[in-house]
Design an enzyme around this catalytic site. Structure first.
Site, PDB file in Angstrom:
ATOM      1  N   GLU A 218       0.848  -1.192   0.000  1.00  0.00           N
ATOM      2  CA  GLU A 218       0.000   0.000   0.000  1.00  0.00           C
ATOM      3  C   GLU A 218       0.881   1.238   0.000  1.00  0.00           C
ATOM      4  O   GLU A 218       1.972   1.218   0.563  1.00  0.00           O
ATOM      5  CB  GLU A 218      -0.839   0.064   1.296  1.00  0.00           C
ATOM      6  CG  GLU A 218      -1.881  -0.974   1.433  1.00  0.00           C
ATOM      7  CD  GLU A 218      -2.532  -0.895   2.826  1.00  0.00           C
ATOM      8  OE1 GLU A 218      -2.610   0.195   3.408  1.00  0.00           O
ATOM      9  OE2 GLU A 218      -2.935  -1.954   3.313  1.00  0.00           O
TER      10      GLU A 218
ATOM     11  N   LYS B 248       2.469   4.488   1.327  1.00  0.00           N
ATOM     12  CA  LYS B 248       2.654   5.042   2.676  1.00  0.00           C
ATOM     13  C   LYS B 248       2.401   6.544   2.579  1.00  0.00           C
ATOM     14  O   LYS B 248       3.222   7.297   2.083  1.00  0.00           O
ATOM     15  CB  LYS B 248       4.066   4.768   3.211  1.00  0.00           C
ATOM     16  CG  LYS B 248       4.230   5.257   4.649  1.00  0.00           C
ATOM     17  CD  LYS B 248       5.578   4.861   5.205  1.00  0.00           C
ATOM     18  CE  LYS B 248       5.652   5.129   6.701  1.00  0.00           C
ATOM     19  NZ  LYS B 248       5.307   6.482   7.091  1.00  0.00           N
TER      20      LYS B 248
ATOM     21  N   ARG C 225      -1.791   9.510  11.699  1.00  0.00           N
ATOM     22  CA  ARG C 225      -2.582   8.324  11.969  1.00  0.00           C
ATOM     23  C   ARG C 225      -3.926   8.735  12.534  1.00  0.00           C
ATOM     24  O   ARG C 225      -3.999   9.647  13.361  1.00  0.00           O
ATOM     25  CB  ARG C 225      -1.828   7.464  12.991  1.00  0.00           C
ATOM     26  CG  ARG C 225      -2.386   6.074  13.201  1.00  0.00           C
ATOM     27  CD  ARG C 225      -2.109   5.254  11.967  1.00  0.00           C
ATOM     28  NE  ARG C 225      -2.513   3.873  12.135  1.00  0.00           N
ATOM     29  CZ  ARG C 225      -1.667   2.890  12.418  1.00  0.00           C
ATOM     30  NH1 ARG C 225      -0.390   3.142  12.591  1.00  0.00           N
ATOM     31  NH2 ARG C 225      -2.095   1.658  12.513  1.00  0.00           N
TER      32      ARG C 225
ATOM     33  N   ARG D 271      -2.909   9.062  16.913  1.00  0.00           N
ATOM     34  CA  ARG D 271      -2.023   7.949  17.284  1.00  0.00           C
ATOM     35  C   ARG D 271      -1.803   7.882  18.787  1.00  0.00           C
ATOM     36  O   ARG D 271      -1.620   6.817  19.359  1.00  0.00           O
ATOM     37  CB  ARG D 271      -0.698   8.198  16.557  1.00  0.00           C
ATOM     38  CG  ARG D 271       0.368   7.209  16.788  1.00  0.00           C
ATOM     39  CD  ARG D 271       1.560   7.674  15.963  1.00  0.00           C
ATOM     40  NE  ARG D 271       2.616   6.709  16.050  1.00  0.00           N
ATOM     41  CZ  ARG D 271       3.423   6.409  15.035  1.00  0.00           C
ATOM     42  NH1 ARG D 271       3.294   6.995  13.886  1.00  0.00           N
ATOM     43  NH2 ARG D 271       4.365   5.529  15.190  1.00  0.00           N
TER      44      ARG D 271
ATOM     45  N   GLU E  21      -5.062   6.975   7.636  1.00  0.00           N
ATOM     46  CA  GLU E  21      -4.144   8.113   7.658  1.00  0.00           C
ATOM     47  C   GLU E  21      -4.914   9.342   7.196  1.00  0.00           C
ATOM     48  O   GLU E  21      -5.560   9.311   6.138  1.00  0.00           O
ATOM     49  CB  GLU E  21      -2.963   7.814   6.711  1.00  0.00           C
ATOM     50  CG  GLU E  21      -1.843   8.822   6.755  1.00  0.00           C
ATOM     51  CD  GLU E  21      -0.822   8.565   7.878  1.00  0.00           C
ATOM     52  OE1 GLU E  21      -1.076   7.708   8.756  1.00  0.00           O
ATOM     53  OE2 GLU E  21       0.202   9.253   7.871  1.00  0.00           O
TER      54      GLU E  21
ATOM     55  N   PHE F 183      -7.169   2.188   5.900  1.00  0.00           N
ATOM     56  CA  PHE F 183      -6.470   0.988   5.438  1.00  0.00           C
ATOM     57  C   PHE F 183      -6.820  -0.250   6.250  1.00  0.00           C
ATOM     58  O   PHE F 183      -6.332  -1.328   5.963  1.00  0.00           O
ATOM     59  CB  PHE F 183      -4.954   1.200   5.376  1.00  0.00           C
ATOM     60  CG  PHE F 183      -4.335   1.882   6.573  1.00  0.00           C
ATOM     61  CD1 PHE F 183      -4.216   1.220   7.773  1.00  0.00           C
ATOM     62  CD2 PHE F 183      -3.854   3.173   6.466  1.00  0.00           C
ATOM     63  CE1 PHE F 183      -3.633   1.838   8.864  1.00  0.00           C
ATOM     64  CE2 PHE F 183      -3.262   3.809   7.558  1.00  0.00           C
ATOM     65  CZ  PHE F 183      -3.155   3.136   8.761  1.00  0.00           C
TER      66      PHE F 183
ATOM     67  N   ARG G 140       4.873  -3.195  17.448  1.00  0.00           N
ATOM     68  CA  ARG G 140       5.642  -2.953  16.245  1.00  0.00           C
ATOM     69  C   ARG G 140       6.256  -4.281  15.853  1.00  0.00           C
ATOM     70  O   ARG G 140       7.249  -4.713  16.404  1.00  0.00           O
ATOM     71  CB  ARG G 140       6.739  -1.910  16.494  1.00  0.00           C
ATOM     72  CG  ARG G 140       7.434  -1.427  15.239  1.00  0.00           C
ATOM     73  CD  ARG G 140       8.571  -0.482  15.556  1.00  0.00           C
ATOM     74  NE  ARG G 140       8.142   0.758  16.180  1.00  0.00           N
ATOM     75  CZ  ARG G 140       7.574   1.781  15.540  1.00  0.00           C
ATOM     76  NH1 ARG G 140       7.343   1.692  14.248  1.00  0.00           N
ATOM     77  NH2 ARG G 140       7.224   2.865  16.183  1.00  0.00           N
TER      78      ARG G 140
ATOM     79  N   LYS H 108       7.719  -1.082   6.618  1.00  0.00           N
ATOM     80  CA  LYS H 108       7.669   0.176   5.868  1.00  0.00           C
ATOM     81  C   LYS H 108       8.981   0.378   5.127  1.00  0.00           C
ATOM     82  O   LYS H 108      10.055   0.093   5.651  1.00  0.00           O
ATOM     83  CB  LYS H 108       7.350   1.355   6.778  1.00  0.00           C
ATOM     84  CG  LYS H 108       8.295   1.521   7.929  1.00  0.00           C
ATOM     85  CD  LYS H 108       7.848   2.606   8.888  1.00  0.00           C
ATOM     86  CE  LYS H 108       8.828   2.690  10.040  1.00  0.00           C
ATOM     87  NZ  LYS H 108       8.378   3.493  11.157  1.00  0.00           N
TER      88      LYS H 108
HETATM   89  P1  AMP Z   1       6.347   5.713  10.827  1.00  0.00           P
HETATM   90  O1  AMP Z   1       5.547   6.829  11.460  1.00  0.00           O
HETATM   91  O2  AMP Z   1       7.459   6.155   9.936  1.00  0.00           O
HETATM   92  O3  AMP Z   1       6.740   4.665  11.849  1.00  0.00           O
HETATM   93  O4  AMP Z   1       5.358   4.931   9.831  1.00  0.00           O
HETATM   94  C1  AMP Z   1       4.196   4.336  10.251  1.00  0.00           C
HETATM   95  C2  AMP Z   1       3.055   5.282  10.023  1.00  0.00           C
HETATM   96  O5  AMP Z   1       2.796   5.413   8.634  1.00  0.00           O
HETATM   97  C3  AMP Z   1       1.747   4.795  10.568  1.00  0.00           C
HETATM   98  O6  AMP Z   1       1.615   5.018  11.937  1.00  0.00           O
HETATM   99  C4  AMP Z   1       0.746   5.594   9.750  1.00  0.00           C
HETATM  100  O7  AMP Z   1       0.474   6.826  10.406  1.00  0.00           O
HETATM  101  C5  AMP Z   1       1.491   5.901   8.474  1.00  0.00           C
HETATM  102  N1  AMP Z   1       0.890   5.289   7.270  1.00  0.00           N
HETATM  103  C6  AMP Z   1       0.769   5.906   6.081  1.00  0.00           C
HETATM  104  N2  AMP Z   1       0.194   5.115   5.174  1.00  0.00           N
HETATM  105  C7  AMP Z   1      -0.080   3.941   5.793  1.00  0.00           C
HETATM  106  C8  AMP Z   1      -0.670   2.713   5.364  1.00  0.00           C
HETATM  107  N3  AMP Z   1      -1.098   2.529   4.118  1.00  0.00           N
HETATM  108  N4  AMP Z   1      -0.770   1.723   6.284  1.00  0.00           N
HETATM  109  C9  AMP Z   1      -0.328   1.891   7.559  1.00  0.00           C
HETATM  110  N5  AMP Z   1       0.243   3.024   8.005  1.00  0.00           N
HETATM  111  C10 AMP Z   1       0.369   4.051   7.136  1.00  0.00           C
END
Ligand code: AMP
Length: 545
Positions: free
Chosen positions: A235, A237, A242, A257, A285, A324, A398, A404
């Protein structure tokens, strides 16, 4: 609170997890039902349960003022005590230890009331008065933990998961049942009571009580992802925030979040759902978007942190929620169903225009992941998410069921102009660095970072900065600009916090560049160019307003 303090001290004194657990279990088992939930929450180092939206609004400066008032030491003496300890609780205990002690301390219930009052208190002056009253009514060890709870970290080597295990041990329950109940309730205090009363199965996913978010693990490339799983759902990102949406068919609420309610900040999302008719909880998101085009995080940032809506801003920066995951539907929790099935149900849910579901594309090989990654970036996204279609939804974890993949970021060479003392393990060490780029003759600060340096480097830098300090300020020293750092970051934002007018997003130190002279650091022009071009280059991550 005196008993809590001595148990916390005992737990801090051992590094063995099993020993910590049985000390906690023995303590929790003996508590009265009124005190048990309070102690369980406080043991996680928080004044309120995770699902609560309240905060005590007490920062380091207010605590310092209150301790100074109660003990009669000067602010300078407070700083001198604080710097080597690196912890406001330890500082309070040390300074309060020097005065005559009250016969006993506030009770757990008293501290709970204090937290309630602080959260409800509109002015810093009143909060300061409440703090002074509470610190006066506590013996030094209790004050230590009172302050730690208010600042949100006990630092006794106890995570919430250990409190869950201790509750299982205390009341002879299945640890998985305790974990499951806590996951659903987001409230270790209520979980504790259910464990005590053997009613853990009463815990249900409830509407308007947000769940912790499932988190993703970062991977460096497609090969790493495919080493973990054979098939993934890919998907985009998206670069927003969040957002968990709860709808009971008529009313809709949004949560961040951190489980704070943000419905009022984004009224158009709830309004757009209107009487959706269906009852559901979904995860997504929230992004800034106009006519289906993403506007980037810097635009969304303009709408964050506001109490109520601002109509002009709402028009200038419209938002959309891209969902999502579906966590519950028509009263049925779906957490334990595989993602593949949750997605099928999500696709079947009629969503209004402001809500749309992400596309999830099955990928099985490096070429597939690379193609999906390239397409995600081309659509202006931050990167790619890879999710295991068989995985259940694991709140707050996590794990490796969600990965990611982010694009490599720009780096800048910057010079350190100020260094601050760290907290916890980094107390007494100058480990938090404010850095600058060159702007003609002057240096212009663009950020602050502490992650990415090794313990050895910190020791070296502490020594170096002590010698090159030009001026002390509360938490640290201003230094002669001499150390060049290479910092990586996720984007550039407009900011009033730094004299450059810009701030790097999520800066982290990649290398200490002892080989690089200060004359060769990057310029403010480069930062400005990055800011201007990131809207296209970094997938809508920002750009001029
Ligand atoms: P990070 O904040 O870098 O740890 O990345 C995780 C965050 O990406 C999640 O907490 C979401 O807020 C965001 N995110 C964006 N797109 C998506 C997606 N398709 N699925 C899950 N999380 C996503």
């Amino acid at each position: 609170m005196d008993a809590f303090a001595s148990v916390a001290d005992e737990v801090a004194a051992t590094t063995r997890k099993l020993e910590k657990r049985s000390i906690l279990a023995a303590y929790l088992r003996e508590l009265a039902p009124e005190s048990l939930p309070i102690a369980a929450v406080f043991l996680t180092g928080r004044p309120f349960p995770l699902s609560s939206e309240r905060t005590v609004n007490v920062g380091g400066a207010l605590l310092r003022e209150a301790v100074v008032e109660v003990t009669g030491v000067s602010p300078k003496e407070y700083d001198a005590a604080y710097i080597p300890l690196g912890d406001a609780g330890d500082t309070a205990a040390q300074l309060l230890g020097g005065r005559e002690q009250p016969a006993r301390s506030l009770t757990l219930e008293g501290v709970r009331r204090l937290c309630d009052e602080l959260a409800a208190c509109p002015t810093a002056t009143e909060r300061r008065a409440l703090l002074i009253g509470a610190l006066t009514a506590c013996r030094a060890p209790a004050a230590r933990y009172l302050v730690k709870i208010l600042t949100g970290a006990l630092r006794i080597g106890v995570q919430e998961s250990l409190v869950e295990e201790a509750l299982a041990e205390a009341f002879g329950r299945d640890p998985d049942a305790v974990r499951q109940a806590n996951m659903l309730l987001g409230d270790i205090g209520r979980t504790a009571l259910l464990a005590r009363e053997d009613r853990l199965t009463d815990a249900r996913l409830a509407l308007f009580r947000p769940l912790k978010c499932m988190l993703a693990t970062a991977v460096d490339g497609p090969e790493e992802a495919l080493g973990i799983g054979a098939e993934w759902l890919a998907e985009d990102k998206l670069d927003g925030i969040r957002c968990q949406l709860h709808c009971d068919g008529a009313e809709t609420r949004l949560y961040s979040r951190t489980l704070d309610e943000i419905t009022r900040q984004f009224p158009e999302v709830a309004a757009g759902l209107g009487g959706a008719g269906r009852e559901f909880v979904c995860d997504g998101e929230l992004i800034a978007a106009m006519d289906g085009e993403q506007l980037g995080f810097a635009q969304l940032a303009r709408r964050l942190g506001r109490k109520g809506p601002d109509e002009a801003l709402t028009r200038a920066v419209p938002v959309a929620l891209v969902v999502f995951d579906l966590l519950a539907l028509d009263g049925r929790p779906l957490l334990a169903e595989p993602l593949g099935e949750r997605r099928v149900r999500l696709q079947g849910l009629p969503l209004p225009p402001l809500l749309r579901a992400t596309e999830a594309l099955p990928v099985r090989d490096v070429a597939g992941v690379e193609a999906a990654f390239g397409a995600a970036l081309a659509r202006g996204n931050e990167g790619l998410m890879l999710k295991d279609p068989r995985s259940t939804y694991q709140p707050g974890r996590r794990g490796r069921a969600w990965l990611k993949l982010k694009r490599p970021l720009a780096t800048l060479d910057v010079v350190v102009v100020a260094a601050e003392f760290g907290h916890g393990r980094r107390r007494g060490l100058l480990s938090d660095y404010t850095f600058a780029v060159r702007d003609g003759e002057r240096l212009a600060t663009v950020g602050k970072a502490y992650s990415g340096v090794t313990a050895r480097e910190i020791a070296f830098l502490t020594e170096h900065f002590r010698r090159s300090a030009v001026e002390d300020f509360g938490p640290g020293v201003l230094v002669v600009p001499s150390i060049v750092l290479e910092v990586a970051f996720n984007g550039v934002q407009r900011s009033g916090r730094h004299n450059s007018g810009f701030a790097l997003r999520f800066p982290r130190i990649k290398r200490v560049r002892l080989d690089k002279p200060v004359a060769e650091i990057d310029t403010l022009d480069r930062v400005r160019r990055l800011w201007e071009t990131q809207g296209t280059r970094e997938g809508g991550a920002g750009g001029p307003a």
